[in-house]
Motif scaffolding. Structure first.
Motif, PDB file in Angstrom:
ATOM      1  N   ARG A 206       0.835  -1.198   0.000  1.00  0.00           N
ATOM      2  CA  ARG A 206       0.000   0.000   0.000  1.00  0.00           C
ATOM      3  C   ARG A 206       0.874   1.253   0.000  1.00  0.00           C
ATOM      4  NH1 ARG A 206      -4.413  -1.675   4.694  1.00  0.00           N
ATOM      5  NH2 ARG A 206      -5.510  -3.288   3.481  1.00  0.00           N
TER       6      ARG A 206
ATOM      7  N   GLY B  43       0.983   5.461   0.568  1.00  0.00           N
ATOM      8  CA  GLY B  43       0.328   6.636   1.121  1.00  0.00           C
ATOM      9  C   GLY B  43       1.032   7.897   0.680  1.00  0.00           C
TER      10      GLY B  43
ATOM     11  N   THR C  10      -4.647   3.048   3.977  1.00  0.00           N
ATOM     12  CA  THR C  10      -5.648   2.010   4.222  1.00  0.00           C
ATOM     13  C   THR C  10      -6.080   1.299   2.947  1.00  0.00           C
ATOM     14  OG1 THR C  10      -7.415   3.670   4.062  1.00  0.00           O
ATOM     15  CG2 THR C  10      -6.525   3.220   6.258  1.00  0.00           C
ATOM     16  N   SER C  11      -5.505   1.676   1.810  1.00  0.00           N
ATOM     17  CA  SER C  11      -5.838   1.036   0.541  1.00  0.00           C
ATOM     18  C   SER C  11      -4.590   1.038  -0.340  1.00  0.00           C
ATOM     19  CB  SER C  11      -6.999   1.769  -0.146  1.00  0.00           C
ATOM     20  OG  SER C  11      -6.707   3.147  -0.310  1.00  0.00           O
TER      21      SER C  11
ATOM     22  N   ASN D 148      -3.571   5.745  -1.048  1.00  0.00           N
ATOM     23  CA  ASN D 148      -4.305   6.586  -0.102  1.00  0.00           C
ATOM     24  C   ASN D 148      -3.681   7.978  -0.129  1.00  0.00           C
ATOM     25  OD1 ASN D 148      -5.206   6.180   3.454  1.00  0.00           O
ATOM     26  ND2 ASN D 148      -5.833   7.698   1.965  1.00  0.00           N
TER      27      ASN D 148
ATOM     28  N   THR E 297       0.047   5.814   7.150  1.00  0.00           N
ATOM     29  CA  THR E 297      -0.784   4.634   7.436  1.00  0.00           C
ATOM     30  C   THR E 297      -1.851   4.465   6.357  1.00  0.00           C
ATOM     31  OG1 THR E 297      -2.204   6.002   8.870  1.00  0.00           O
ATOM     32  CG2 THR E 297      -0.418   4.772   9.931  1.00  0.00           C
TER      33      THR E 297
ATOM     34  N   THR F  95       0.225  10.474   4.098  1.00  0.00           N
ATOM     35  CA  THR F  95      -0.104   9.648   5.258  1.00  0.00           C
ATOM     36  C   THR F  95       0.894   8.512   5.366  1.00  0.00           C
ATOM     37  OG1 THR F  95      -1.772   8.231   6.301  1.00  0.00           O
ATOM     38  CG2 THR F  95      -1.752   8.302   3.903  1.00  0.00           C
TER      39      THR F  95
END
Length: 198
Positions: free
Chosen positions: A75, A77, A84-85, A88, A82, A80
């Protein structure tokens, strides 16, 4: 280490915890011998001692920003650490994604997708990215606006045209048009909207 001909290692005096890792720094130095890091590639422990995340860090006036993160799961980001997809994109306030056609005419080069205050917008913006116009809005209530940024119904279409309707002269542009392309204009052919009280 036998992993690669070149490696960067961080040593811990105790158990490794989440976030422990190592930086590879890009540094510039002036003629007075003053050095400043301007960007970093950071690898950190994530989840287990043999699992890691990769982060690309930029610096602004000495402050670090972890701009891009790639997790052990793959994944990614942006804004971010963290995600989540698979992808992100995050930002404090408005998160916007812009698509640009550099060959388009003036003030027609950019389309954007935006998440702002719970609403999802698709729109256009000026060449300088200074003036933006939302063309499509989906709000937190599930209301959809076309030409309306604060729709109060499930579908609200807003259109501005003060001209008299003259189809032949093209003096009026309707807000919505339904076209049936089957039948070639034969008698009995048409289109419509079906209303049902469920």
């Amino acid at each position: 280490d036998a992993w690669t001909p070149f490696s960067v290692k961080a040593l811990s005096s105790g158990d490794m915890t989440a976030g422990f890792g190592v930086d590879f720094a890009f540094i510039i130095e002036d003629n007075a011998g003053v050095s400043n890091p301007i960007a970093l590639i950071r690898a950190v422990r994530s989840g287990a001692d043999n699992s890691g995340a990769l982060r690309f860090v930029t610096l602004s006036a000495g402050s670090q920003l972890e701009a891009v993160s790639i997790m052990p799961s793959g994944r990614m980001g942006i804004g971010t650490t963290t995600p989540t997809s698979i992808l992100n994109i995050a930002n404090t306030g408005t998160a916007k994604f812009t698509i640009t056609d550099t060959d388009a005419s003036a003030d027609q080069k950019h389309w954007y997708l935006q998440s702002s205050a719970g609403a999802f917008n698709i729109g256009t913006t000026s060449d300088a990215l200074a003036v933006q116009t939302a063309r499509f809005t989906l709000d937190t209530n599930g209301n959809v606006g076309i030409g309306a940024t604060a729709p109060v119904n499930k579908l609200q279409v807003t259109h501005s045209d003060n001209g008299a309707f003259d189809q032949a002269a093209g003096a009026f542009t309707p807000a919505m048009r339904l076209t049936n392309t089957v039948g070639g204009g034969a008698a009995g052919r048409g289109t419509g909207i079906y209303f049902q009280n469920a």
